[in-house]
Enzyme design. Sequence first.
Site, short mmCIF file in Angstrom:
data_model
loop_
_atom_site.label_atom_id
_atom_site.label_comp_id
_atom_site.label_asym_id
_atom_site.label_seq_id
_atom_site.Cartn_x
_atom_site.Cartn_y
_atom_site.Cartn_z
CE LYS A 31 -4.04 1.85 2.56
NZ LYS A 31 -4.95 1.59 3.70
CB SER B 103 -8.18 3.42 2.55
OG SER B 103 -7.37 2.83 3.56
CB SER C 133 -8.47 0.61 5.51
OG SER C 133 -9.24 1.79 5.44
#
Lengths: 111, 485, 491
Positions: free
Chosen positions: C74, C149, C173
């Site tokens: 990420k 996310s 997330s």
Amino acid sequence: MLLERAAYPSDVSGRITRAEAAHVARLARLRFRDEELDELAAQLSAVLDHAADVEALDVTDIEPTSHPHPLVNVMRADEVRASLERDEVLAQAPSVDSGQFRVPPILGEAP
Amino acid sequence: MSPAATGREQALAEGWELVVGLEVHVELSTATKLFCGCANRFGDEPNTNVCPVCLGLPGSLPVPNATAVSFAMRLGRALGCEVQGAVFARKNYFYPDMPKDYQISQYDQPTSIDGRLELVDGHTVGIERAHIEEDTGKTTHIGGGGRIHDADYALVDYNRAGVPLVEIVSRPDIRTAEQARSYVRELRAVLLAVGVSDARMEEGSMRVDANVSVRPAGADELRTRCEIKNLSSLRSLGRAIVYEAQRHVELWTSGERPRQETRHWDEARGRTTPGRSKEDAEDYRYFQDPDLVPLAPEADTVAAIDAALPPLPAARRAELIAVGGVGAADAAVLVERNQDRLVRAAVAAGADPAVTATRVVNDLATDNWSRVTPDGLAALVAMETAGQLTATQAKQVLAEMAEAGGAPDEIARRRGFEAMAGDDLAAVLEEVIADNPDAWDRYRAGDETERKKLAGFLTGQVMRATKGKADGAAINRLLEQHADQ
Amino acid sequence: MSALALAAAVKSGERSAAAVVEEHLDRIAERDGEIGAFNLVLAAEARADAARIDSALARGEPVGPLAGVPVALKDNLCTRGVPTTCSSRMLEGWHPPYDATVVQRLRAAGAVVVGKTNLDEFAMGSSTENSAFGPTRNPHDTSRVPGGSSGGSAAAVAARFAPLALGSDTGGSIRQPAALCGVVGLKPTYGRVSRYGLVAFASSLDQIGPIAATVADAAACYEAISGHDPLDSTSIDSPRELVTASLERGVDGLRVGVLAELCAGSTRVEGAAGSAVEGVAADVIARVDTAAAALEAAGASISVVSAPSAVLGLSAYYLIAPAEASSNLARYDGVRYGLRVDAANAAEMNVNTRTAGFGAEVKRRIMLGTYALSAGYYDAFYGKALRVRTLMRREFAAAYADVDVLLGPTTPTTAFELGAKTADPLLMYLNDVCTIPANLTGHPAVSVPFGSGDDGLPVGVQLMGPALSEPILLRAAAVLEQAAPSGGGAR
Ligand SMILES: [Mg+2]
Ligand SMILES: [Zn+2]
């Protein structure tokens, strides 16, 4: 996409006024147009309305939890570790002068 | 008269009382910064002691320095504080010298609370709290003559960012400018005694802000105060307090009132000026720093700190005075210079306390005296009191002892300061009298003024004849004896 | 092929790390234009790392349990010298001078970083639409969001761009996008995985964890990245348990509680669950019931458990997380790194930079958090939310006295259409209602794909446990993985 006008239920309380939103924006060093402020005020009011359940709760005898895991006294030994190379640090800066970070003139004093 | 026109400190107008509290930021002399392993060092090239943590880079996290925490607790105990469980909080405000745009400090649960500091004159000032926080970087304003408001731009060096500080907040117990200075001097003495800071005002490792207000004498209300910043010396501190207090008195007596604000001391102009007022009232949005866990000192940690605390300045002054023969003023100076132990040891080795204290206070270097041993000092004082060395000679010998080491009798011999025995001195004096009969007659017949004048002349003649080896006090005694015969 | 199978093949010499990496780079080149999982593909670096592993193997040197396994990171995890953007204009072009602890640990385990994945800006969002670089699309249906996310990481695993990815989970997330993309997502116990080098959103809630195609891969990745880190004060300093070793032990005798507040409409939750969260779809609840039955069939006992404060989680979360974020994001001021938009003085420069650099959702949360912390409102909002957190910890502790794990849905619905919720922040926030309790309590939770919804899109079920219960959670997850109805898996 992001700040476009949303259809809000008419019962949003309007807890936050444009003036309050403007004050908060100043604290946060953000700038908004008046329409944006009105929309933000409405959106934040909606979230706070949702949080009315929390606001209404009687929790006077309950301790706050700032931290999920109850640790204490986490410290490190006072031993020097390598610092970063200055060139690597300054290479990331928007403006540099004489080995330092350069910024426009600062008007206010530090509090 | 405008307060600016008065260069010297003077008492406040009749009927008014000064109320001062001090906030002192002290840099701790740890090897590394408060939350990272960068060197805590003054004077390096800009931005060379920086890392992701003290630059506030995204993703970096703070880990407290155990030595900084224990220094802060030691200082708290030395100030008679309760050392308690503490929590790091974030103080949120934007400023370019603050890498994260929040300062990690302590807010509603500081490490130390409720202490006191006893000044040299015996007055006690309460300590409200002493909390740990991180220092900011250093900003240099370029252009506009270095004045912040006219600068063209600013440069920031983060070497100081994250250096551990303790902020010591006094209660508003200070009543005179002299007391304020005395408080800072005493605090500095405590810091040096416990060894947690070098506490140098001129280098900025000790920074003083003064909260100043006035009130009608005898009242116990607290009126609007102003916080005075930029006090870089004890002299500035005293002058700024007096100036500000007089400004307040003038405002109150003319029916106005001071505004609560931060003001800056302008040393060159001798006055305080208002800091630039901010658009918004300060709202620091303090909250517990979620990156850090609480400090919870255990009882035995505090007990161990107490056990390891060195004797503190007030106690040391009392001990020195208790020896007998050393005055309060000398005791204060000796403790401040850390020379009290030397004096006490010399006295223990047989030296006269008063002479020892005088010699050390007046004639021993304040910075470089580690070569002077108690026995050496005691021997020197013994030689002086026995008349084997004149006061002047004793000073010179002491200076050499401090500079190069060595025993006083050897130094005296090498310098040709042989003892001038009392008989030899009397013989020289008689020769001088014989050579200056007029002067001698006028001395014997003269009034006090005349005698003093002629004694000076005769002593000078003796000194010349003995090449300065004679002791002035001894000559005076001999002159008086002769004159009475 | 799973991450563990790839590592075994590389270690046995059956395949080279170079070939494994090439295969995945090919797949990325082929389809990421359509999906948009990556902000940055590190092809050259990945090839060099693979070559290093292959030559280490040739020399007979140890290469680690994830040798040659491609991983996607990420883009809020710091990588030294490699851009780390948080999908924000604010950090475009920033090259961190250091690696996150998890990145170091993955490399030490032999994994090969193939790229940085897209996210909602600074991890604030539930659909990966709040990215300055455009949205990521769900590999199962590109008209739909991947969740967020960590949408880029979940999509990357679902599209088989990498068998493993790291995400961060502040309010769901990791788990929410894993559920919507039909993959496994684990949010570890707070403090189990170092946050050093994770760009902070809300420090007391953020936790890094694995996203993987299988439970075993997630377990292996968790093993590689977890454990004490002296650079993180909140890191738990206790021995690491080897979760992979116990993965096959099953759930015989395990006490499983169906969390009533998240499961209105479940056949097991009787009567009107008066204080249940609203809006969890019937098809999702039906999957939870099937999952409970599967665990029961494998020897677990099922009961219904209540934690009434769970319904307050969303409100508390949307006060606490923005409050911390408003402070964490203050440092983006144009002075030291990243974007600067100049002005006549420093304060105006701060304003210009932040106004231009942050997207609308980030600004909204900064505003909300600044408000919640400001004088006069702290006690009513932030202070109260912290007390709600205590209440939740108490109630969940009481629940875990009776059961070993809790079961519930991961998300209220399957993946929704792009743009469906962007106009109404509160509607978007409701996506996190099932995942937030584990963040507020600091407890671990895992989302496991478990069949599909009425629309044929993946459904995830969530297992939650007390602090440090990862071995048990993953054991139960492995059982669910075996029992999962077909459909909704990685494609
Ligand atoms: Mg301070
Ligand atoms: Zn540092």
